[in-house]
Motif scaffolding. Structure first.
Motif, PDB file in Angstrom:
ATOM      1  N   PHE A 221      -4.480  64.758 -19.723  1.00 22.05           N
ATOM      2  CA  PHE A 221      -3.740  65.557 -20.708  1.00 22.05           C
ATOM      3  C   PHE A 221      -4.037  65.106 -22.141  1.00 22.05           C
ATOM      4  CE2 PHE A 221      -1.524  65.556 -16.687  1.00 22.05           C
ATOM      5  CZ  PHE A 221      -1.329  66.903 -16.447  1.00 22.05           C
ATOM      6  N   ASN A 222      -5.302  64.749 -22.402  1.00 19.36           N
ATOM      7  CA  ASN A 222      -5.737  64.278 -23.727  1.00 19.36           C
ATOM      8  C   ASN A 222      -4.912  63.098 -24.226  1.00 19.36           C
ATOM      9  OD1 ASN A 222      -8.020  65.957 -24.358  1.00 19.36           O
ATOM     10  ND2 ASN A 222      -6.564  67.647 -24.410  1.00 19.36           N
ATOM     11  N   LEU A 223      -4.615  62.206 -23.312  1.00 20.05           N
ATOM     12  CA  LEU A 223      -3.863  60.998 -23.647  1.00 20.05           C
ATOM     13  C   LEU A 223      -4.593  60.221 -24.729  1.00 20.05           C
ATOM     14  CD1 LEU A 223      -1.556  58.985 -22.950  1.00 20.05           C
ATOM     15  CD2 LEU A 223      -3.168  57.930 -21.363  1.00 20.05           C
ATOM     16  N   ARG A 224      -3.879  59.848 -25.775  1.00 21.90           N
ATOM     17  CA  ARG A 224      -4.456  59.084 -26.883  1.00 21.90           C
ATOM     18  C   ARG A 224      -3.913  57.665 -26.855  1.00 21.90           C
ATOM     19  NH1 ARG A 224      -7.050  62.482 -30.259  1.00 21.90           N
ATOM     20  NH2 ARG A 224      -6.607  64.685 -29.973  1.00 21.90           N
ATOM     21  N   ILE A 225      -4.833  56.712 -26.847  1.00 20.51           N
ATOM     22  CA  ILE A 225      -4.469  55.302 -26.858  1.00 20.51           C
ATOM     23  C   ILE A 225      -5.010  54.706 -28.146  1.00 20.51           C
ATOM     24  CG2 ILE A 225      -4.723  53.076 -25.708  1.00 20.51           C
ATOM     25  CD1 ILE A 225      -5.393  54.674 -23.137  1.00 20.51           C
ATOM     26  N   ASN A 226      -4.126  54.222 -28.986  1.00 21.42           N
ATOM     27  CA  ASN A 226      -4.539  53.559 -30.220  1.00 21.42           C
ATOM     28  C   ASN A 226      -4.599  52.063 -29.984  1.00 21.42           C
ATOM     29  OD1 ASN A 226      -4.655  55.914 -31.878  1.00 21.42           O
ATOM     30  ND2 ASN A 226      -2.426  55.937 -31.861  1.00 21.42           N
TER      31      ASN A 226
ATOM     32  N   HIS B   4      -2.314  58.848  -6.781  1.00 24.52           N
ATOM     33  CA  HIS B   4      -0.933  58.807  -7.276  1.00 24.52           C
ATOM     34  C   HIS B   4      -0.816  59.244  -8.756  1.00 24.52           C
ATOM     35  CE1 HIS B   4      -2.510  54.876  -8.530  1.00 24.52           C
ATOM     36  NE2 HIS B   4      -1.589  54.894  -9.480  1.00 24.52           N
ATOM     37  N   ILE B   5      -1.927  59.605  -9.382  1.00 27.97           N
ATOM     38  CA  ILE B   5      -1.900  60.031 -10.785  1.00 27.97           C
ATOM     39  C   ILE B   5      -2.144  61.529 -10.860  1.00 27.97           C
ATOM     40  CG2 ILE B   5      -3.060  59.832 -13.017  1.00 27.97           C
ATOM     41  CD1 ILE B   5      -3.599  56.920 -12.400  1.00 27.97           C
ATOM     42  N   ASN B   6      -1.369  62.194 -11.701  1.00 29.72           N
ATOM     43  CA  ASN B   6      -1.517  63.628 -11.925  1.00 29.72           C
ATOM     44  C   ASN B   6      -2.515  63.836 -13.066  1.00 29.72           C
ATOM     45  OD1 ASN B   6      -1.093  66.394 -11.847  1.00 29.72           O
ATOM     46  ND2 ASN B   6       0.683  66.291 -13.197  1.00 29.72           N
TER      47      ASN B   6
END
Length: 108
Positions: free
Chosen positions: A10-15, A103-105
């Protein structure tokens, strides 16, 4: 500020507030499961990322990555997250079908 975007989460952003860190370390420190079977030692390819953009923001490929490319165990555009260091800027990656967890969506 260095950033990792995971498209199919879901376009996860990690800074990240630090540079010269392994991509997998940054991902794990942010509570995201990412496969790694050999203990992050560059021996198995299970932690691979599909790099969509930002290659210039990563360290050069390591000897294990180059060996796996030559053997055909990594494809062009794939990196080992346990070997690639995020130097600066942003990278956009995807989780490959081969290393998705049940287990990850995922968004796709």
């Amino acid at each position: 500020m260095p950033q990792i975007v995971i498209e199919n989460l879901f376009n996860l952003r990690i800074n990240s507030t630090s540079v010269h860190r392994k991509v997998i370390e940054i991902i794990h420190e942010n509570g995201i499961d990412w496969m790694h079977a050999c203990g992050k030692k560059g021996r198995c390819t299970t932690c691979r990322i599909i790099l969509k953009s930002g290659a210039e923001n990563l360290s050069p490929p390591t000897k294990p990555e180059l060996d796996f490319l030559q053997q055909g165990r990594l494809k062009t555009g794939e990196r080992l997250s346990c070997q690639a260091e995020l130097l600066s800027g942003k990278i956009v990656v995807r989780v490959g079908e081969f290393n998705k967890f049940p287990h990850i969506n995922y968004s796709e």
